[in-house]
Design an enzyme around this catalytic site. Structure first.
Site, short mmCIF file in Angstrom:
data_model
loop_
_atom_site.label_atom_id
_atom_site.label_comp_id
_atom_site.label_asym_id
_atom_site.label_seq_id
_atom_site.Cartn_x
_atom_site.Cartn_y
_atom_site.Cartn_z
N VAL D 9 0.84 -1.21 0.00
CA VAL D 9 0.00 0.00 0.00
C VAL D 9 0.87 1.25 0.00
O VAL D 9 0.69 2.16 -0.81
CB VAL D 9 -0.95 0.00 1.22
CG1 VAL D 9 -1.64 1.36 1.37
CG2 VAL D 9 -1.96 -1.12 1.10
N ASP D 113 5.59 -22.86 5.00
CA ASP D 113 6.38 -24.08 4.84
C ASP D 113 7.78 -23.84 4.29
O ASP D 113 8.66 -24.67 4.44
CB ASP D 113 5.65 -25.07 3.93
CG ASP D 113 4.52 -25.77 4.66
OD1 ASP D 113 4.32 -25.50 5.86
OD2 ASP D 113 3.84 -26.60 4.03
N ARG D 157 4.11 -30.13 5.15
CA ARG D 157 3.46 -31.23 4.46
C ARG D 157 4.46 -31.95 3.54
O ARG D 157 4.51 -33.17 3.49
CB ARG D 157 2.29 -30.70 3.63
CG ARG D 157 0.99 -31.39 3.91
CD ARG D 157 -0.14 -30.66 3.18
NE ARG D 157 -0.64 -29.54 4.00
CZ ARG D 157 -1.68 -29.65 4.81
NH1 ARG D 157 -2.33 -30.79 4.93
NH2 ARG D 157 -2.10 -28.63 5.51
N ALA D 172 16.67 -31.58 19.86
CA ALA D 172 16.05 -32.88 19.62
C ALA D 172 17.10 -33.92 19.31
O ALA D 172 18.16 -33.62 18.76
CB ALA D 172 15.05 -32.78 18.48
N GLU D 208 4.94 -32.90 9.62
CA GLU D 208 3.63 -33.55 9.47
C GLU D 208 3.56 -34.46 8.24
O GLU D 208 2.79 -35.42 8.23
CB GLU D 208 2.51 -32.51 9.42
CG GLU D 208 2.58 -31.56 8.24
CD GLU D 208 1.45 -30.52 8.26
OE1 GLU D 208 1.68 -29.43 7.76
OE2 GLU D 208 0.36 -30.82 8.77
N GLN D 240 1.14 -22.20 14.84
CA GLN D 240 2.28 -21.82 14.00
C GLN D 240 1.90 -20.79 12.92
O GLN D 240 2.77 -20.17 12.33
CB GLN D 240 2.88 -23.06 13.31
CG GLN D 240 3.55 -24.00 14.29
CD GLN D 240 3.80 -25.38 13.69
OE1 GLN D 240 4.79 -25.61 13.03
NE2 GLN D 240 2.89 -26.30 13.92
#
Lengths: 308, 308, 308, 308
Positions: D9, D113, D157, D172, D208, D240
């Protein structure tokens, strides 16, 4: 604040009462900055910091002439009752205005300092404490890494309500609050004693209104007395007034907002809605203004124990 | 920092190399504050602010005698290579130390200011920017509610690296950075122009090292020129140095930590490991110290466009 | 939890009492996982989530034999009193243990669900609510942007204590809690009515123990009844149990920790220390276990009003 | 997204170009949900999650008839160029629309993603990673306190772009991503090996879209193989997608928004504006759609080293 405004609007509509928002407090009231509010006007506001109605001080409202103009605006818009959010200043104005013009008013305790008689907690207080504490947690990371003495100033012009939980929750060694005289000598003694015990980092929380001066002043005097101490000052400042409100604040603001409108509907006036011991209490403005809410003295003892 | 230390420790162990932590930098090295680190010593550290190895300045390491003691400590512990985390000062010391005593050293860029040649980003920079920006978001809540002009000081003694994204991301109207001369007059002109367009709140981000002075100085001068402006100052300060590191910082610190150890193993020395355009680059300490990383000039133009 | 452990340790030391930490609850007690704690052991713990003493369930402690071993450990370490942190299960075990072996025990309410008689708030509850609410704020961003109906499941197996403030503070249209039967039909009716008023996004907060099923079940049934609704489910889950504690939680945990130790010193036993209406109260374990803390019914009415 | 809309804008206005916002993507375009935007419409939006223009899928835009209606709306409003924010689906539609009706279009990479060719990072990605990582930090508190194995599912995904930095930054032990086949057996082996080394808590991050199934599936299979493991699952989910954007995201969105408008003004079309190696790059929609952005393989090695 927004959570309270939302509750006021929706409670009014729930009871079939029209509701208007007055922008910029008494200043906007005098100028007629008054907008009709419906349910969508307050949608998605509950999580926002600040206030959509904005805030301002009004010199003019302290004059009879200003209040007359304010009254004319209310008549013009057909407004028959007021909910005001603020502290002592706001309530003093509201009380006078009601005495002169007969507009029933119910107050909501909106000051982050929490030193307001008639409610255990004021709206914004829990958020301010959490914000200050998050900042203190970050400062402690640095204090520990660098073996420094940090003097952190939190809000509280006349009260240690913010400083106390920040000190307890932040693991501070010392807290300085207006309600309790603590000589600079005793602070210096405690720091010296800590250094003898091989303590390498210190956190001192200072309420901005402490009688020994603000954090900058206190830190300078300490540095003079213990030159080898690596002293730093952080003034947390205005960030304490913003940010998404905490859960407790949203709940409190919602309870108060509902109570304010239902109080007005039930004929209450010149009172503040508050929560004391989890119960809704309406306190006359006069008491809110004149009486003092004492600081829980056990908190000072807690800091002594916890900094063992 | 902790994420980098963790990466250094685990990479060394992964390659079958013993690893020690030196507490308090060169100061601790001279005093022999050296501890063996195994994998559990750095477990659960990656999310912590500050540094478990602590940090300190060392006057003594600037002397030949101090460096000799440091070398003796390394020999005593059988340490054959060093990873140092810091900025120009740290690398200058490391380079001299290596020249004198032949201890190979690889550096990791650990300074929140980001003004270090040889890497796009320094460890801690992204976290500091996010912390400052969160504070600015909260201040903006207040600025908007009260129609005020806020002067917010962020870190950056010689650079606007922190100030620039804070200004763009915080929606500031003006930013003052050391790299670009901007006269106080132009700031006052911009604020005056904004007021004419009915703009009621302003946010000015000031890097602490701006040539016009820090936020307090600049705000005072502006207040003098525009007395009717409700001016406030917030110095974000030391909270920018602490807190849980951002994802980008943990990733960067891990990459650098691995690269530093593998660099040492592969015979690198007197270089800093950095990431430029997502690729690992080793830059000689000499270049890191002497060369300047220029600020992306397009950012200044962005602020001009975005405050339209 | 850590804030409570810290308070226990420092209060004991303050009163000249030796203090030990038992790892992994009754399980560690039986195995003798017992460590002497001094003041530095709990330094810098107040802001950490989780518990440095770890937590575990113990099947063996439900047997007489297990409790005998636990007693032997206490005798072996010269421990004469216990502070236990937990909920009904923990207190049931403690009461039996005290009856059998005469070890005086004071409890601290450590369960995030808040459904524990004898205290207004349990340690961890305020943090869990704030964590859930922050997640809900983020979900609402998405719900609004995509015109969706979100079913968000928060903790609360037997109670709506977490769900209620999340619903009020998160601006939810509907809340489902175990304490109040609400038919699925009424939920579907409310959503249908909202759709007729052109409402495009909805937020339904579901306590995990609601009698209509968890969020996934409820959402599936709603989708069946209103196929054109874009339905999504989020289970906030275990993140509610971690994270830096809120200011209120650190304060409460500190108060309780001090009270537990001073209670023991003063001869209290088989009681839980709690705070009711801001006053310290010791409640017999028996009452904590058997009596139910009712949900404030006015909260259900608040949601009805606020979703107007 | 809002930061990008704001930049679009203000850049348009800066260059003297009128600008409209189209609500709900192609769906709103077809229906004519088109509003004129001025500079105040995007004031105070930069820090908000979600998108003020809302988002929706449009089946109708996949038909020639739908696109004809969309074109008619553009003609009706005098709109001569489009900026579209989205991913492959959005760009496929835009390309076809431009081929048929000749409306020049520039794209902005708006998908969390990050698996989009033509830019190092997509708008929203850094925020999503930080949000997931904060959740993981909280989960780790619980995992450590209770000696549990947590399987945490993050978005992604078709890609591990979110999972990888979450795994590295969250400490982890294992990460499962679509780009890399990792057998369930190897996961079980790694967990068994950890248990033999007395490791008591584990964190497994699962994208996922991993080929072994989502976190719930993987955790169930692991539990079957190692029944004595205390296994928990958390799906971080929709949080998320919301929340105040990170500094890096606001900066990126601002850069892209400016580049998109200036690209259109300079005659660009059917291209996406992206940032590669800190430089502005316009990539043809065709390449964005067809080409794959490979995951940096060195990241998988990092996790192996760091979980040493």
């Amino acid at each position: 604040m927004n959570a309270c405004v939302r509750a006021v609007v929706r409670t009014a509509l729930y009871h079939g009462v029209e509701v208007y928002g007055i922008m910029r407090g008494y200043s906007g009231l005098i100028k007629g900055e008054i907008v009709r509010l419906d349910t969508t006007a307050v949608a998605n506001m509950v999580q926002r910091g600040g206030t959509l109605l904005k805030s301002a001080r009004s010199q003019k409202f302290t004059t009879r002439e200003g209040r007359q103009e304010a009254y004319n605006q209310l008549v013009h818009h057909g407004i028959e009752g007021l909910v005001v959010i603020g502290g002592n200043g706001t309530f003093t104005g509201a009380q006078l205005f009601e005495q002169e013009f007969g507009i029933p008013t119910v107050g909501a305790p909106g000051t982050i300092d929490n030193d307001l008689y008639g409610t255990d907690y004021t709206i914004g207080y829990d958020t301010a404490v959490n914000t200050a504490l998050e900042a203190i947690d970050k400062i402690r990371d640095t204090a520990d890494s660098h073996d420094r003495a940090f003097f952190v100033e939190v809000m509280g012009r006349d009260s240690g309500y913010i400083a106390i939980p920040c000190a307890i929750g932040g693991g501070a060694e010392i807290v300085l609050v207006p309600e309790q005289e603590q000589s600079l000598e005793s602070v210096i003694d405690m720091l010296q004693a800590g250094r003898k015990r091989q303590k390498s980092s210190f956190l001192v929380v200072v309420a901005e209104g402490d009688e020994e001066g603000n954090a900058t002043t206190v830190a300078a005097k300490v540095k003079e007395a213990i030159p080898e101490l690596d002293v730093r000052v952080t003034v947390i400042g205005h960030i304490q007034r913003g940010g998404a409100p905490s859960a407790a604040d949203r709940l409190l603001a919602s309870q108060i907002g509902i109570a304010a409108v239902e109080g007005l509907i039930n004929g209450m006036h010149s009172v503040m809605a508050g929560i004391i011991d989890r119960k809704l209490v309406y306190t006359p403005f006069e008491d809110c203004i004149k009486r003092k809410k004492p600081l829980n003295q056990s908190f000072m003892r807690m800091i002594e124990i916890l900094s063992t």
